[in-house]
Design an enzyme around this catalytic site. Structure first.
Site, mmCIF file in Angstrom:
data_model
loop_
_atom_site.group_PDB
_atom_site.id
_atom_site.type_symbol
_atom_site.label_atom_id
_atom_site.label_comp_id
_atom_site.label_asym_id
_atom_site.label_seq_id
_atom_site.Cartn_x
_atom_site.Cartn_y
_atom_site.Cartn_z
ATOM 1 N N ILE B 16 -18.307 29.563 22.047
ATOM 2 C CA ILE B 16 -18.817 30.897 22.339
ATOM 3 C C ILE B 16 -20.225 30.873 22.890
ATOM 4 O O ILE B 16 -20.609 31.713 23.666
ATOM 5 C CB ILE B 16 -18.716 31.771 21.080
ATOM 6 N N GLN B 18 -21.225 29.289 25.134
ATOM 7 C CA GLN B 18 -21.173 29.184 26.594
ATOM 8 C C GLN B 18 -20.354 30.301 27.227
ATOM 9 O O GLN B 18 -20.357 30.476 28.417
ATOM 10 C CB GLN B 18 -20.542 27.844 27.002
ATOM 11 N N GLY B 19 -19.642 31.034 26.407
ATOM 12 C CA GLY B 19 -18.758 32.052 26.951
ATOM 13 C C GLY B 19 -19.500 33.302 27.366
ATOM 14 O O GLY B 19 -20.686 33.460 27.119
ATOM 15 N N ALA B 20 -18.785 34.191 27.999
ATOM 16 C CA ALA B 20 -19.374 35.435 28.457
ATOM 17 C C ALA B 20 -19.757 36.313 27.268
ATOM 18 O O ALA B 20 -20.661 37.130 27.347
ATOM 19 C CB ALA B 20 -18.390 36.182 29.343
ATOM 20 N N GLU B 21 -19.070 36.083 26.154
ATOM 21 C CA GLU B 21 -19.338 36.910 24.973
ATOM 22 C C GLU B 21 -20.597 36.479 24.255
ATOM 23 O O GLU B 21 -21.019 37.115 23.296
ATOM 24 C CB GLU B 21 -18.166 36.818 23.986
ATOM 25 N N ALA B 22 -21.185 35.391 24.715
ATOM 26 C CA ALA B 22 -22.321 34.830 23.978
ATOM 27 C C ALA B 22 -23.334 35.906 23.603
ATOM 28 O O ALA B 22 -23.778 35.986 22.463
ATOM 29 C CB ALA B 22 -22.993 33.753 24.806
ATOM 30 N N LYS B 51 -13.667 29.288 13.616
ATOM 31 C CA LYS B 51 -14.934 28.912 12.992
ATOM 32 C C LYS B 51 -14.801 27.479 12.532
ATOM 33 O O LYS B 51 -13.958 27.163 11.711
ATOM 34 C CB LYS B 51 -15.223 29.813 11.781
ATOM 35 N N ASP B 172 -23.560 37.239 1.921
ATOM 36 C CA ASP B 172 -24.502 37.117 3.037
ATOM 37 C C ASP B 172 -24.478 38.399 3.866
ATOM 38 O O ASP B 172 -24.262 38.365 5.071
ATOM 39 C CB ASP B 172 -24.141 35.909 3.903
#
Lengths: 367, 272
Positions: B16, B18-22, B51, B172
């Site tokens: 992710i 590197q992905g567009a969604e980053a 994950k 968390d």
């Protein structure tokens, strides 16, 4: 990081500045002289410390620690001035630890600072102990804007700078990591000389087996008191052998040695500390990490942090015991920074406090 | 050595970072002590999120193995319990505890952190102008989702209360660990709803009936609010109000404990 470089609000020095820093929030009394030169460099002229060491199995009590500081204050300050080759008249300001720390020792040191201030007519600057650690760490290592792991006998905090304040991202929910180690050293009767944590580190190198201990991270916070109880419980286990007894037992016998416990304790609590630091780094997107505080001089912790930083392609900054463990010079450094920003503590307000959070300080000297 | 199924799945999927969604997804995992991938189990299936808890070399290998295993299993268990009780969480698609891989539904949307003022600070902390721009952007983003800040806080409170009612403790809670579904990807039977709040990242979750644990969970969130979003007090107050409303008779006990935990927090600064 894109964007323009911000101007620091701290003006370059128009002349050389000298500050005397006095520290005594725990069992160390320290004095140091810091010089900020005209050319912008900061020079440590001297850094002297005397530690109150208690017998094995005993901690330091506030009353006795205060006595120690009163006994040593003048000797240490004298020594510090001699080593720096300056006289009190040349000093610009006297910086002292305002807090946090143990009440009685803090008061003794504040009293010395006040007296010197009146005798030589020098302004006082009250300094937050934690900020002292951070500023000294930044100065020595040259780290620009790191995530700070501050680990000592009384504090365990993950800190990052934001908007003129050192914000606490994570901290211990109960006891500090140094306190946890010190108390375990007392349980297994390790020497307090030079420091219980140092002796645990040496013992841990001989430990072989990793015993299961609770692993308590809660978000970016950690809880350490349960681990202390758990590791203490192992000393009552029937497999537990003290050092002398373990030498006689056959090699294949299922035994637990104090060394194994030191090893397990270190591995577990340091893994937790590195994890919360990593989490904070990920959270704010930082690549630098700075370790300060007495426990920061532990080489295993530095090593683990180094591996973590490397995996994230980041950098770890750490200092040695001179600057990690409580000292006077860090108070001088943080005090001089705020003095140059025009901050002074009037005599009437030169009190000290046991409770003084890192994020209460206005960090005027950073943008 | 044979490559396991999970490993080969990872190799064929898109990291992710590197992905567009980053931009929208990357930092939503405050827990980026793991690697996140976008993957597809089969060419036609909807995307899933992998994950991957890769090996941490700073930790003792035994400690690392045990932690990874128990965290994957614990995360799956908590998600399952939430799913059964109607808490909005991503559905589970695959679990491989030995390799440290968990596959969950991909959620199209934005993290709450990014939608609130101050949440994008880390993108340009050194540039005040840029910061103002992004803050203005926040409010527009929220409009796109059809909720107000207060409405969003209410959703946060309700979702946490639903989770606590079935004795799941998140461990968390931060604004990064909550996502708003994008209206385009969301269709609800209730027409007034344009989006929904999804709790993610149960990596540190566990089950507990103790008031103490629920109070600490809330305290962690309160701290996350105050360290990430400036002037967060009114926001957190409305989170608590909605939480109290949903919890009903359990609330007074949790409230008292929360006050205790806060005091405990202050004590920490005592010594140095």
């Amino acid at each position: 990081m894109p964007g323009k470089i911000r101007q620091t609000p701290l003006k370059s020095a128009d002349r050389d500045y000298l500050a005397l820093g006095l520290e005594g929030s725990a069992n160390k009394f320290g004095a140091g002289i810091m010089k900020h030169s005209k050319d912008g460099s900061a020079i440590v002229l001297s850094n002297v410390r005397h530690t109150y060491v208690t017998p094995p199995g005993e901690g330091f009590q506030p009353r006795d620690t205060a006595l120690h500081h009163r006994e040593w204050a003048l000797k240490v300050i004298d020594d510090c001035l001699t080593k720096a080759g300056v006289s009190m008249h040349q000093i610009d300001c006297i910086c002292f630890t305002k807090g946090p720390g143990m009440g009685a020792p803090l008061q003794s040191v504040a009293l010395v600072a006040r007296t010197l201030s009146l005798l030589f007519n020098k302004p006082l600057v009250g300094v937050n102990h934690c900020v002292g650690h951070i500023e000294m760490g930044r100065e020595i290592t040259g780290a620009q804007n790191p995530v700070v792991l501050y680990v000592s006998g009384g504090n365990t905090q993950v800190i990052a700078y934001s908007r003129q304040c050192y914000r606490i991202f994570g901290e211990t929910l109960d006891i500090a990591v140094g306190n946890c180690l010190d108390r375990f050293a007392r349980i297994i009767n390790l020497s307090n000389d030079p420091a219980p944590g140092y002796n645990i580190e040496q013992e841990a190198k001989k430990g072989k087996r990793l015993l299961p201990l609770p692993y308590a991270t809660k978000g970016m916070d950690v809880s350490l008191s349960g681990i202390l109880s758990a590791v203490e419980a192992y000393t009552l286990d029937k497999r537990f052998r003290t050092q002398e007894a373990s030498a006689d037992s056959p090699p294949d016998e299922d035994i637990i040695t104090p060394q194994d416990l030191c090893f397990s304790l270190q591995e577990t609590v340091y893994a937790m500390l590195v994890e919360i630091t990593e989490r904070a780094m990920a959270h704010i997107g930082s690549k630098e990490v700075l370790i300060v505080g007495g426990v920061g001089s532990n080489e295993r912790l530095q090593q683990m942090m180094g591996i973590m930083a490397q995996e994230r392609r980041g950098l770890v900054f750490a200092t040695d015991e001179r600057f990690c463990i409580d000292n006077g010079i860090m108070i001088a450094q943080a005090g001089l920074l705020s003095y140059r920003m025009g901050f002074e503590t009037p005599l009437a307000k030169s009190t000290c406090t046991q409770r003084f959070r890192t994020d209460e300080v206005h960090v005027a000297w950073r943008s | 050595m044979a490559v396991s199924l999970s490993q080969s799945l990872i190799q064929t999927s898109l990291p992710i970072s590197q992905g567009a969604e980053a931009a929208s997804y990357l930092r939503s995992f405050s827990d980026s002590i793991l690697k996140v991938y976008k993957a597809q189990l089969s060419p036609e299936s909807p995307p899933i999120l992998l994950k991957y808890r890769f090996k941490k070399h700073y930790r003792h290998p035994n400690l690392d193995l045990n932690l990874t295993r128990s965290r994957i299993a614990g995360e799956a268990r908590a998600l399952l319990k939430c799913l059964r009780s109607g808490v909005n969480v991503p559905g589970i698609r695959m679990v491989d505890a030995t390799d440290g891989v968990l596959g969950i539904d991909w959620i199209d949307g934005q993290s709450v952190r990014k939608l609130l003022p101050g949440g994008t600070e880390d993108d340009g902390p050194d540039d005040p102008e840029n910061q103002n721009d992004t803050q203005a952007g926040n409010y527009n983003d929220l409009k796109e989702y059809g909720v107000s800040v207060d409405g969003l806080m209410k959703m946060v409170g309700i979702e946490i209360a639903k989770m606590h009612r079935v004795d799941v403790i998140h461990g968390d809670l931060t604004t990064s660990n909550m996502m708003l579904r994008h209206p385009k990807s969301f269709s609800s039977s209730v027409t007034t709803l344009t989006t929904e709040l999804v709790l993610i990242d149960f990596g540190l979750s566990y089950q507990s009936t103790l008031t103490e644990d629920k109070a600490v969970d809330l305290y962690v969130l309160e701290r996350a609010f105050s360290s990430t979003h400036p002037d967060s007090e009114p926001m957190f107050t409305s989170v608590l109000a909605a939480y109290a409303n949903t919890m009903g008779k359990d609330w007074p006990a949790i409230k008292n404990r929360l006050d205790d935990v806060r005091l405990r927090g202050r004590k920490r600064s005592m010594v140095g």
